[in-house]
Design a protein around this motif. Structure first.
Motif, PDB file in Angstrom:
ATOM      1  N   GLU A  18      36.409  46.089  43.293  1.00  0.00           N
ATOM      2  CA  GLU A  18      35.542  45.260  42.221  1.00  0.00           C
ATOM      3  C   GLU A  18      35.856  43.779  42.435  1.00  0.00           C
ATOM      4  OE1 GLU A  18      33.166  44.295  39.282  1.00  0.00           O
ATOM      5  OE2 GLU A  18      33.360  46.062  40.496  1.00  0.00           O
ATOM      6  N   LEU A  19      37.110  43.508  42.954  1.00  0.00           N
ATOM      7  CA  LEU A  19      37.395  42.033  43.194  1.00  0.00           C
ATOM      8  C   LEU A  19      36.442  41.471  44.124  1.00  0.00           C
ATOM      9  CD1 LEU A  19      41.335  42.057  42.933  1.00  0.00           C
ATOM     10  CD2 LEU A  19      39.602  40.976  41.321  1.00  0.00           C
ATOM     11  N   ARG A  20      36.257  42.258  45.256  1.00  0.00           N
ATOM     12  CA  ARG A  20      35.417  42.045  46.299  1.00  0.00           C
ATOM     13  C   ARG A  20      34.033  41.910  45.765  1.00  0.00           C
ATOM     14  NH1 ARG A  20      37.734  42.575  51.646  1.00  0.00           N
ATOM     15  NH2 ARG A  20      39.631  43.734  51.571  1.00  0.00           N
ATOM     16  N   SER A  21      33.605  42.899  44.938  1.00  0.00           N
ATOM     17  CA  SER A  21      32.308  42.823  44.458  1.00  0.00           C
ATOM     18  C   SER A  21      32.157  41.387  43.826  1.00  0.00           C
ATOM     19  CB  SER A  21      31.960  43.928  43.621  1.00  0.00           C
ATOM     20  OG  SER A  21      30.854  43.929  42.827  1.00  0.00           O
ATOM     21  N   LEU A  22      32.722  41.180  43.055  1.00  0.00           N
ATOM     22  CA  LEU A  22      32.792  39.900  42.307  1.00  0.00           C
ATOM     23  C   LEU A  22      32.917  38.710  43.195  1.00  0.00           C
ATOM     24  CD1 LEU A  22      35.202  40.837  39.281  1.00  0.00           C
ATOM     25  CD2 LEU A  22      32.587  40.484  39.153  1.00  0.00           C
ATOM     26  N   GLY A  23      33.277  38.613  44.425  1.00  0.00           N
ATOM     27  CA  GLY A  23      33.532  37.517  45.187  1.00  0.00           C
ATOM     28  C   GLY A  23      34.588  36.874  45.109  1.00  0.00           C
ATOM     29  N   TRP A  24      35.814  37.831  44.637  1.00  0.00           N
ATOM     30  CA  TRP A  24      37.137  36.882  44.191  1.00  0.00           C
ATOM     31  C   TRP A  24      38.001  37.359  45.162  1.00  0.00           C
ATOM     32  CZ3 TRP A  24      37.111  38.197  38.078  1.00  0.00           C
ATOM     33  CH2 TRP A  24      36.260  37.359  37.769  1.00  0.00           C
ATOM     34  N   TRP A  25      37.771  38.276  46.165  1.00  0.00           N
ATOM     35  CA  TRP A  25      38.598  38.789  47.218  1.00  0.00           C
ATOM     36  C   TRP A  25      38.889  37.560  48.182  1.00  0.00           C
ATOM     37  CZ3 TRP A  25      41.853  42.545  46.852  1.00  0.00           C
ATOM     38  CH2 TRP A  25      42.649  42.979  48.147  1.00  0.00           C
TER      39      TRP A  25
END
Length: 113
Positions: free
Chosen positions: A18-25
């Motif tokens: 989910e962090l990746r999906s949000l662009g926060w990774w």
């Protein structure tokens, strides 16, 4: 029935996804000084999502892999609610995964008691 530790591991993967999906990774780790904060959740040096990526996920994965003693309780849901109060719609899935993690951790603690 799936052991709680396996469910916890799956939940950690969901949080990362989910962090990746949000662009926060992030691909670059924060400086050592930022990671060494003495404040809870590194609130003085990191955004909450950075803390999740660089502190929480690695620590929890290491504890699970090494069969270490897991905390009996977590306040991660409460922190997420505070951190993301300005963007509840965008973070609903991330917060749901974090809440599930807290519940699983509590269940694990009760099973060991």
């Amino acid at each position: 029935m799936v052991p709680v530790v396996h469910e916890l591991a799956d939940c950690l993967l969901e949080i990362e996804a989910e962090l990746r999906s949000l662009g926060w990774w992030e691909s670059r780790q924060p400086c050592a000084q930022s990671l060494a904060s003495s404040q809870p959740f590194c609130v003085d040096t990191l955004a909450f999502e950075q803390w999740l990526q660089w502190v929480f996920l690695p620590r929890m994965k290491a504890l699970l892999e090494q069969a270490g003693e897991l905390p009996a309780r977590s306040a991660i849901t409460e922190m997420a609610e505070m951190a993301y109060m300005e963007m509840p719609g965008r973070t609903v899935t991330l917060r749901r995964h974090l809440k599930r993690f807290d519940r699983l951790l509590e269940r694990h603690g009760q099973a060991g008691a």
